[in-house]
Write a protein that holds these residues in place. Structure first.
Motif, PDB file in Angstrom:
ATOM      1  N   UNK A 162       0.851  -1.180   0.000  1.00 32.77           N
ATOM      2  CA  UNK A 162       0.000   0.000   0.000  1.00 32.77           C
ATOM      3  C   UNK A 162       0.891   1.235   0.000  1.00 32.77           C
ATOM      4  N   UNK A 163       0.278   2.412   0.017  1.00 30.98           N
ATOM      5  CA  UNK A 163       1.058   3.630  -0.158  1.00 30.98           C
ATOM      6  C   UNK A 163       2.120   3.814   0.932  1.00 30.98           C
ATOM      7  N   UNK A 164       1.824   3.353   2.125  1.00 26.59           N
ATOM      8  CA  UNK A 164       2.799   3.497   3.213  1.00 26.59           C
ATOM      9  C   UNK A 164       4.070   2.701   2.952  1.00 26.59           C
ATOM     10  N   UNK A 165       3.986   1.700   2.077  1.00 31.26           N
ATOM     11  CA  UNK A 165       5.140   0.844   1.781  1.00 31.26           C
ATOM     12  C   UNK A 165       6.012   1.384   0.657  1.00 31.26           C
ATOM     13  N   UNK A 166       5.561   2.422  -0.035  1.00 29.50           N
ATOM     14  CA  UNK A 166       6.279   2.892  -1.219  1.00 29.50           C
ATOM     15  C   UNK A 166       7.695   3.352  -0.900  1.00 29.50           C
ATOM     16  N   UNK A 167       7.935   4.117   0.173  1.00 25.09           N
ATOM     17  CA  UNK A 167       9.327   4.512   0.443  1.00 25.09           C
ATOM     18  C   UNK A 167      10.261   3.325   0.624  1.00 25.09           C
ATOM     19  N   UNK A 168       9.793   2.275   1.263  1.00 30.00           N
ATOM     20  CA  UNK A 168      10.644   1.093   1.426  1.00 30.00           C
ATOM     21  C   UNK A 168      10.916   0.434   0.085  1.00 30.00           C
ATOM     22  N   UNK A 169       9.957   0.506  -0.837  1.00 38.03           N
ATOM     23  CA  UNK A 169      10.140  -0.055  -2.183  1.00 38.03           C
ATOM     24  C   UNK A 169      11.352   0.571  -2.856  1.00 38.03           C
ATOM     25  N   UNK A 170      11.393   1.933  -2.894  1.00 43.77           N
ATOM     26  CA  UNK A 170      12.516   2.533  -3.626  1.00 43.77           C
ATOM     27  C   UNK A 170      13.817   2.518  -2.825  1.00 43.77           C
ATOM     28  N   UNK A 171      13.708   2.549  -1.494  1.00 40.34           N
ATOM     29  CA  UNK A 171      14.933   2.438  -0.696  1.00 40.34           C
ATOM     30  C   UNK A 171      15.588   1.070  -0.882  1.00 40.34           C
ATOM     31  N   UNK A 172      14.777   0.023  -0.980  1.00 45.05           N
ATOM     32  CA  UNK A 172      15.322  -1.322  -1.144  1.00 45.05           C
ATOM     33  C   UNK A 172      16.052  -1.480  -2.465  1.00 45.05           C
ATOM     34  N   UNK A 173      15.732  -0.606  -3.433  1.00 43.24           N
ATOM     35  CA  UNK A 173      16.418  -0.620  -4.722  1.00 43.24           C
ATOM     36  C   UNK A 173      17.642   0.295  -4.729  1.00 43.24           C
ATOM     37  N   UNK A 174      17.885   0.986  -3.621  1.00 41.26           N
ATOM     38  CA  UNK A 174      19.009   1.906  -3.553  1.00 41.26           C
ATOM     39  C   UNK A 174      18.778   3.196  -4.308  1.00 41.26           C
ATOM     40  N   UNK A 175      17.508   3.577  -4.484  1.00 41.02           N
ATOM     41  CA  UNK A 175      17.177   4.795  -5.215  1.00 41.02           C
ATOM     42  C   UNK A 175      16.934   5.958  -4.261  1.00 41.02           C
ATOM     43  N   UNK A 176      17.074   7.184  -4.748  1.00 42.33           N
ATOM     44  CA  UNK A 176      16.777   8.353  -3.910  1.00 42.33           C
ATOM     45  C   UNK A 176      15.302   8.712  -3.904  1.00 42.33           C
ATOM     46  N   UNK A 177      14.503   8.010  -4.695  1.00 43.87           N
ATOM     47  CA  UNK A 177      13.077   8.287  -4.790  1.00 43.87           C
ATOM     48  C   UNK A 177      12.539   7.737  -6.094  1.00 43.87           C
ATOM     49  N   UNK A 178      11.430   8.315  -6.545  1.00 42.46           N
ATOM     50  CA  UNK A 178      10.726   7.865  -7.749  1.00 42.46           C
ATOM     51  C   UNK A 178      10.554   9.055  -8.686  1.00 42.46           C
ATOM     52  N   UNK A 179      10.617   8.794  -9.986  1.00 44.27           N
ATOM     53  CA  UNK A 179      10.324   9.799 -11.005  1.00 44.27           C
ATOM     54  C   UNK A 179       9.112   9.325 -11.800  1.00 44.27           C
ATOM     55  N   UNK A 180       8.066  10.138 -11.836  1.00 40.61           N
ATOM     56  CA  UNK A 180       6.785   9.769 -12.454  1.00 40.61           C
ATOM     57  C   UNK A 180       6.478  10.773 -13.558  1.00 40.61           C
TER      58      UNK A 180
END
Length: 290
Positions: free
Chosen positions: A2-20
Motif C-alpha cells: 500500500x502507499x505506506x510501503x512505497x518509500x521502502x520499495x525505492x529504498x530497497x532498490x538503492x534509489x533516492x526516490x521515484x520519477x513519475x
C-alpha cells in the motif's frame, strides 16, 4: 503493497526516490469537470472509474512527497480550441511554486498552436502533453506539423495519449501514430499506457525510433489486467526496452481508482530484475530530463 510501503520499495532498490512522468495537475474548475466525467463513466471512459485521490492540490503534492516521488509532471490537456495558452500559464506557474514538478505544457490542433508551444518552450516548459483521444484530432493534423518539428528540434519530450484505451476513436491507435513518427522520426515522444491495448505495434515503434519511449501508466495494475492485460510473451522486449532507457514510470495520479502503490507492485510482480525497476522508476526519467 500500500502507499505506506512505497518509500521502502525505492529504498530497497538503492534509489533516492521515484520519477513519475504521468501525473496530472490542472486548474481546479477543469479538474472537477474531469472528475465528474469519470464519475459518470462518460463516452471516452466507458467503465466505472472512482477517482481515488480527490484531494486539493496541496494535499496531493504532500502525498507525492510522502511517497518519495521526487520528479513529477503537471500534465494538462485541452478538450477544445482556445484553452491551451491559459492552461500553459497555469501549469508553468504551478511548476515554479512546486519543487520537483517538471514545467509542463500542452497544445491543441488549432491555428496558432505552434506559437503557443514556442511561447511555452521559451517560458521553460520541459515536457508537453497531447491527448489525441480527448482532443479529438489526429496526430497528423496540419496545425500540429510545426509543433512536432519544434519539439523535435528543441528536444522537449511530449507525452502522447495515442492508444485506444480506454475507448478508441478514429484518431487513436498505432497506425496514425506510426504516420506521425514517419514524418518526425526525431520527435522525443512518450506513448502513454504503453499504447494499450495495442502493445505489440507500439513496442515495434519504440524499437524502430531512437527517441520514442513508452510509459507504464495503469498497465500491470489489477484494474487494467482485467480487461487490457499486457501479453506475457512480450515481457522480454519490455525488459530490453526498459534497460535501454525507453520505458518510464507513469501513474495517472490522481485520476486512478486504486492506490498509487498498485502501479509499483504491478511492476515488481513482473520479476524483470532490480536493474529494470531502477531504470524504469528513476534512472530513465532522470537521464531524459536531467
Amino acid at each position: 503493497m500500500d502507499d505506506a510501503d512505497v518509500p521502502e520499495f525505492w529504498r530497497s532498490l538503492g534509489l533516492p526516490g521515484i520519477a513519475d512522468v504521468h501525473v496530472h495537475f490542472l486548474p481546479e474548475r477543469l479538474l472537477r469537470r474531469i472528475w465528474a466525467y469519470f464519475d459518470a463513466a462518460g463516452p471516452l471512459v466507458g467503465i466505472e472509474w472512482p477517482i481515488r485521490y480527490r484531494w486539493s492540490d496541496e494535499d496531493r503534492v504532500a502525498h507525492l512527497r510522502r511517497l518519495g516521488v521526487r520528479m513529477f509532471t503537471a500534465l494538462a490537456y485541452p478538450h477544445r480550441p482556445g484553452m491551451a495558452a491559459d492552461l500553459n500559464d497555469w501549469t508553468l506557474d504551478f511548476a515554479r511554486r512546486t519543487p520537483g514538478c517538471l514545467p509542463s505544457a500542452t497544445c491543441y490542433a488549432e491555428p496558432g498552436a505552434v506559437d503557443d508551444v514556442r511561447r511555452a518552450v521559451e517560458a521553460g516548459a520541459r515536457v508537453f502533453k497531447v491527448h489525441l483521444q480527448v482532443g479529438g484530432f489526429p496526430a497528423t493534423a496540419p496545425e500540429l506539423d510545426g509543433v512536432w518539428g519544434l519539439l523535435a528540434e528543441a528536444g522537449v519530450p511530449v507525452v502522447v495519449h495515442a492508444g485506444h484505451a480506454p475507448v478508441g476513436t478514429p484518431h487513436t491507435g498505432p497506425e496514425p501514430f506510426a504516420e506521425l513518427m514517419a514524418r518526425h522520426p526525431r520527435l522525443p515522444a512518450i506513448v502513454a499506457h504503453l499504447g494499450a491495448p495495442d502493445y505489440l505495434p507500439f513496442l515495434d515503434l519504440a524499437e524502430r525510433y531512437e527517441r520514442l519511449m513508452l510509459d507504464t501508466t495503469m498497465v500491470f495494475t489489477s484494474f487494467f489486467d482485467r480487461t487490457l492485460p499486457f501479453p506475457a510473451g512480450q515481457l522480454g522486449r519490455l525488459r530490453d526496452l526498459g534497460l535501454a532507457g525507453k520505458i518510464l514510470l507513469g501513474s495517472d495520479f490522481p485520476n486512478i481508482p486504486y492506490p498509487y502503490a498498485d502501479q509499483l507492485a504491478g511492476l515488481a510482480r513482473l520479476d524483470l530484475g532490480d536493474d529494470w525497476l531502477r531504470a524504469v522508476c528513476w534512472h530513465n526519467a532522470t537521464q531524459l530530463f536531467g
